[in-house]
Design an enzyme around this catalytic site. Structure first.
Site, PDB file in Angstrom:
ATOM      1  N   HIS A   1      -1.339   0.232 -10.084  1.00 32.68           N
ATOM      2  CA  HIS A   1      -1.816  -0.402  -8.691  1.00 32.68           C
ATOM      3  C   HIS A   1      -2.600  -1.313  -9.396  1.00 32.68           C
ATOM      4  CE1 HIS A   1      -3.964  -0.420  -4.600  1.00 32.68           C
ATOM      5  NE2 HIS A   1      -3.636  -2.075  -4.759  1.00 32.68           N
TER       6      HIS A   1
ATOM      7  N   GLU B   1      -4.690   7.752  -5.024  1.00 32.33           N
ATOM      8  CA  GLU B   1      -4.182   6.944  -6.093  1.00 32.33           C
ATOM      9  C   GLU B   1      -5.320   7.024  -6.874  1.00 32.33           C
ATOM     10  OE1 GLU B   1      -4.303   2.754  -5.415  1.00 32.33           O
ATOM     11  OE2 GLU B   1      -2.527   3.014  -4.646  1.00 32.33           O
TER      12      GLU B   1
ATOM     13  N   ARG C   1       0.768  -1.011   0.290  1.00 36.68           N
ATOM     14  CA  ARG C   1      -0.235   0.457   0.342  1.00 36.68           C
ATOM     15  C   ARG C   1       0.651   1.453   0.073  1.00 36.68           C
ATOM     16  NH1 ARG C   1      -3.494  -2.768  -1.442  1.00 36.68           N
ATOM     17  NH2 ARG C   1      -5.491  -3.031  -0.785  1.00 36.68           N
TER      18      ARG C   1
END
Length: 320
Positions: free
Chosen positions: A279, A260, A231
């Protein structure tokens, strides 16, 4: 008699729906990505697989029938864990689904940075024939794997194929056959100077937020690489940018970020020693199959037997 209900907030293949229906033949199963398909059923659902906007509001209502949520992701830090805990709702994660694709991504990033593949791609676009001062290799180097769950272990297996020395880090400190050394997170600063590569696969919790800051990056070798697929908030992003900009570390492969999508004004986009992926490290053609057949269906069998779903049951005190 009212049927028990299950909501699946994702569009899945008909064969998986059939597998689930066979396990609960008397249940009503509502399946679909579009919230309009399942919104009106939220108050009556006993099981929800997947987490979408609007479900949190359900937890504030009365006469709640919800007993169990199966997350579609490995990380659950974005969910209202304290509320779920207070309502005594079981939560299971998708941990383990990503072991193959994420370990592959970790090594893709490590190899690309080590063998300067990213620079060669840029040179190719410019039709530029240049050595790029390539001189590093992975074989025989030391990798520190922070988080030694399914992803960390699979990463360690691959590392051993490269003849790497594997340092594992897990909160329990429990040894593992694929780790040459195992430490706890409290020993972080002792480990960092030994590592040529750092691979972060940890979940985000109060204990792991900004685990890597300016001090930690200063302890790393100037020739080392930082890979984060856990993360974004596990690393202090500004401290990481400064370490990369000032060449305190050699480079970074980043799949996750504090915010993000990554802001287009972030300096990370401009640094020539960084590879950015959006991601997507866990994306795989086998995602639904592994989640449903390896995790959800076995858990469902135990749930129907009156037991807690055993696979990936989240410990609310730990946050994962």
């Amino acid at each position: 008699m009212t049927k028990r209900k299950m909501i699946i907030t994702h569009s899945i293949h008909e064969s998986y729906i059939q597998d689930i229906q066979e396990a609960v033949p008397d249940w009503e199963i509502i399946v679909g990505k579009d919230p309009h398909i399942w919104q009106e059923h939220l108050q009556d659902a006993e099981i929800i697989a997947g987490w979408k906007k609007g479900i949190a509001e359900l937890l504030e209502g009365d006469n709640l029938k919800l007993k169990w949520i199966q997350s579609w992701s490995a990380g659950v830090n974005y969910m209202p864990l304290s509320v779920l805990s207070s309502q005594n709702i079981k939560l299971t994660s998708a941990a383990g689904v990503h072991a193959y694709p994420i370990s592959e991504t970790i090594f893709a990033l490590m190899l690309a940075l080590t063998r300067k593949i990213d620079q060669y791609v840029k040179n190719q676009q410019q039709k530029k024939w240049h050595h790029a001062d390539i001189n590093l290799e992975i074989h025989g180097k030391t990798i520190g794997i922070f988080g030694f769950g399914a992803i960390g272990k699979e990463t360690a297996k691959i590392a051993k194929a490269f003849g790497m020395h594997v340092i594992g880090v897990r909160f329990s400190g429990k040894s593992d056959p694929y780790a040459d050394e195992m430490y706890t997170a409290e020993e972080l600063d002792e480990i960092l100077p030994k590592c040529d590569y750092i691979a972060v696969t940890l979940p985000l919790t109060d204990e792991t937020k900004h685990l890597f800051g300016a001090k930690q990056f200063s302890l790393m070798k100037p020739s080392s690489f930082f890979i984060n697929i856990g993360r974004g908030e596990i690393a202090d992003e500004q401290a990481l940018i400064e370490a990369l900009r000032d060449k305190k570390i050699a480079g970074a492969g980043l799949d996750v970020f504090e915010k993000e999508p990554l802001d287009e004004n972030s300096l990370l986009w401009e640094l020539d020693n960084v590879i950015i992926t959006p991601h997507t490290a866990g994306s795989t053609e086998h995602y639904d199959q592994r989640l449903i057949r390896d995790i959800f269906l076995p858990n469902l069998k135990q749930y129907l037997a009156g037991e807690d779903p055993p696979i990936n049951l989240v410990d609310y005190k730990k946050g994962y």
